[in-house]
Write an enzyme that holds these catalytic residues in place. Structure first.
Site, short mmCIF file in Angstrom:
data_model
loop_
_atom_site.label_atom_id
_atom_site.label_comp_id
_atom_site.label_asym_id
_atom_site.label_seq_id
_atom_site.Cartn_x
_atom_site.Cartn_y
_atom_site.Cartn_z
N HIS A 1 59.60 17.62 -43.11
CA HIS A 1 59.63 18.39 -44.36
C HIS A 1 60.33 17.53 -45.41
O HIS A 1 61.23 16.75 -45.08
CB HIS A 1 60.43 19.67 -44.09
CG HIS A 1 60.44 20.67 -45.19
ND1 HIS A 1 61.25 20.55 -46.30
CD2 HIS A 1 59.77 21.84 -45.33
CE1 HIS A 1 61.06 21.61 -47.08
NE2 HIS A 1 60.16 22.40 -46.51
N ASP B 1 66.78 18.82 -37.85
CA ASP B 1 66.37 19.87 -38.77
C ASP B 1 65.88 21.05 -37.94
O ASP B 1 64.80 20.99 -37.35
CB ASP B 1 65.26 19.32 -39.68
CG ASP B 1 64.64 20.39 -40.57
OD1 ASP B 1 64.98 21.58 -40.43
OD2 ASP B 1 63.79 20.02 -41.42
N GLN C 1 63.08 25.51 -38.75
CA GLN C 1 62.02 26.29 -38.11
C GLN C 1 62.37 26.69 -36.69
O GLN C 1 61.89 27.71 -36.20
CB GLN C 1 60.70 25.50 -38.10
CG GLN C 1 60.08 25.28 -39.46
CD GLN C 1 59.72 26.57 -40.17
OE1 GLN C 1 59.45 27.60 -39.56
NE2 GLN C 1 59.75 26.52 -41.50
N LYS D 1 65.26 32.06 -43.31
CA LYS D 1 64.07 32.00 -42.45
C LYS D 1 64.29 32.75 -41.15
O LYS D 1 63.40 32.84 -40.31
CB LYS D 1 63.74 30.53 -42.13
CG LYS D 1 63.28 29.73 -43.34
CD LYS D 1 62.88 28.34 -42.93
CE LYS D 1 62.81 27.38 -44.10
NZ LYS D 1 61.61 27.57 -44.92
N CYS E 1 55.34 21.17 -48.38
CA CYS E 1 56.49 20.27 -48.52
C CYS E 1 56.46 19.14 -47.50
O CYS E 1 57.49 18.75 -46.96
CB CYS E 1 57.81 21.01 -48.42
SG CYS E 1 58.03 22.25 -49.68
#
Ligand SMILES: Cc1ncc(COP(=O)(O)O)c(C=O)c1O
Lengths: 407, 148
Positions: free
Chosen positions: A123, A200, A203, A226, A365
């Site tokens: 991303h 990261d 998600q 999220k 993104c």
């Protein structure tokens, strides 16, 4: 232990609203999730009964605010199995967390000639900060390639992790392909050459169990919004010893111990990295979201999403869509990107919105990834704990409508 | 009701230009070539212009993207061919004003382009519709043509 999404939906007031007069079919949770009443109520209760600034005042109300804020920190630590609350820095979200590592750890450890390794599926928020760090320091930014199925080329790791590698930054779950990456193997590889790994988890954290010890990660970033929490809150997990030796990120109130005319000393971690009044109510809301998910268990959330994603992929393919990312549901999450022949993703999103179906269309993104896939844009349906097979059916029906327009 | 507004947007004209774009392909020789994209969604236009004095004598485009961006560019090339640079610039400005809701748009002057008005109801798609027109304005400038 399995989830009943029909029951869970009742916790989310947004599903009482209609979209163009139809049942709201929300398939954009990878972008931001909806919020349960429990989280909304927790923030209201904070403002109604506990609101004060944190870490500053000596009265009872401030102690309540402090307890709520620090309680949220403990909840977040438990959520990712961090050993200590001192490892949990509250930020505005994943993007700020990654930038904190870039400025604070990156600028003090990365030099000209070093290498920063990211992957072709990152991303922009786990890409642009490293591109900037490379430009600032004269380091080289490298991209670990992916296969056509959207998996990392782990067979090439030996060529990409070298003695010069200072940082590997990788997503645990791709927001476009859904791929769940073998982060532990990357961690082992970069640790063997003395570098650090930044994960990261924007998600992953909302959708699967995450254990920072098992991943052996040095840093890990995720966002509240999220995962059923409010916007404006997020976490940077950092190994305590690394956070201890890192210089501060922002300067200001709260992050200091003593301030003199020409120098200052720093507060303890994690407060050293939390300059100024933080997003207190948002952090408290994030804590409530973590409790909401923990009550359901992340194992159950993951199982539910495997079922719904498998069903969605089957039906999309049967409808003639090209679905991107790993075929095996064990290796992927519930963000499903696809293209449908002649119907451009933008046209699709506009048309199916009229049927009450919300999807994302565009580059998500991840422009370098789109180039790698050789497509200008994709449509993406992303599922969460409140989505049901009925939502998948509504998506497929709406796609038939879209196809009709272009037939 | 809902159907009607969508039908506005995807009026036959737009779908027709999307399926069978006019003046699609390279234009050689050309005086100006300009590539622009819509970074948010990846729509792309490469615009070719050839001038005869002050007249846009040749115009063609390459591109990929959604129906709105590509149909708008196709309609634009049909309309612009043979106009003076000044008229072309003025038309582009009035399309932009129409999309911004500042101008009603004169159906007689616009012809097919009136179909673009349907897009006004879908704010996120306006930049798709304007990609070609903004590229044209830049192209006229690059060709050293005075703006209307
Ligand atoms: C994989 C991934 N990383 C990072 C981000 C950025 O998160 P945020 O916008 O909350 O900082 C996102 C969300 O869009 C994401 O999907």
């Amino acid at each position: 232990m399995s989830l009943n999404a029909d029951v869970i939906r009742k916790d989310f007031p947004i599903f009482e609203t209609l979209a163009h007069g139809k049942r709201l079919v929300y398939l954009d949770s990878a972008s931001t999730s909806q919020k349960p009443q429990q989280v909304i109520n927790r923030m209201v209760r904070f403002y109604e009964t506990e609101n004060a600034n944190v870490h500053r005042s000596l009265y009872e109300l401030a102690e309540k605010a402090e307890a709520a804020y620090e309680g949220a920190r403990s909840a977040c630590a438990g959520f990712i199995r961090a050993r200590s609350d001192r490892s949990i820095v509250f930020t505005r979200g994943t993007t700020e967390s990654v930038n904190l590592v870039r400025f604070s750890w990156g600028r003090s450890h990365v030099n000209a000639g070093d290498e920063i390794l990211i992957t072709e599926m990152e991303h922009h928020s786990n890409l642009v900060p490293w591109q900037l760090l490379a430009q600032e320091t004269g380091a080289t930014l490298r991209y670990l390639p992916i296969t056509d199925d959207g998996e990392l080329r782990m067979d090439l790791l030996g060529d990409y992790v070298t003695d010069k590698t200072k940082i590997v930054a990788v997503t645990l779950m791709s927001n476009v392909l859904g791929t769940i990456n073998p982060v532990r193997d990357l961690a082992d590889a970069v640790h063997a050459v003395g570098g650090r790994i930044v994960v990261d988890a924007a998600q992953a954290a909302p959708h699967m169990p995450v254990d920072v010890g098992e991943l052996d990660t040095d840093f890990l970033a995720f966002s509240s919004h999220k995962m059923c929490g409010p916007t404006g809150a997020g976490v940077l997990y950092g190994r305590e010893d690394l956070l201890e030796e890192m210089p501060p990120f922002h300067g200001g109130g709260e992050m200091i111990r003593e301030v003199y005319d020409d120098y200052s000393t720093w507060n303890e971690i994690p407060h050293k990295f939390e300059a100024g009044t933080p997003n207190i109510a948002q952090a408290v809301g994030m804590g409530a979201a973590v409790e909401y998910l923990t009550d359901l268990t992340m194992e159950a959330v993951r199982e539910h999403e495997k079922d719904i994603a498998a069903y969605a992929i089957d039906r999309l393919q049967a409808a003639g869509a090209t679905v991107y990312g790993p075929a095996d549901i064990q290796g992927r999450g519930a963000a499903v990107s696809f293209n449908l022949g002649a119907v451009h993703p933008h046209d699709m999103a506009t048309i199916i919105d009229q049927e009450g179906v919300c999807i994302r269309a565009g580059h998500h993104c991840a422009q370098p990834l789109m180039r790698r896939l050789g497509v200008p844009a994709t449509a993406r349906a992303s599922f969460y704990l409140y989505n049901t097979p009925e939502d998948v059916d509504a998506l497929i029906d709406s796609l038939e409508v879209a196809k009709g327009w272009f037939a | 009701m809902v159907r009607m507004s969508l039908e506005d947007l995807y009026k036959e004209v737009i779908l027709d230009h999307y399926r069978a774009p006019r003046n699609k392909g390279r234009l050689d020789p050309h005086d100006v070539v300009l590539e622009r994209n819509n970074p948010l969604c990846g729509d792309e236009i490469e615009l070719f212009l050839r001038f005869d004095g002050d007249t846009v004598e040749g115009i063609a485009f390459e591109g990929k993207g959604c129906s709105i961006s590509q149909a708008s560019a196709s309609m634009m090339t049909e309309k612009i061919q043979g106009l003076s640079a000044k008229e072309s610039g003025a038309l582009a400005e009035s399309i932009k004003a129409m999309m911004a809701g500042e101008e009603e748009g004169d159906p007689d002057a616009l012809g097919d382009l009136v179909a673009l008005k349907g897009v006004v109801k879908y704010p996120v798609r306006i930049k798709c519709a304007l990609l070609g027109w903004n590229t044209l304005l830049e192209g006229l400038e690059e060709g050293g043509k005075p703006r209307g």
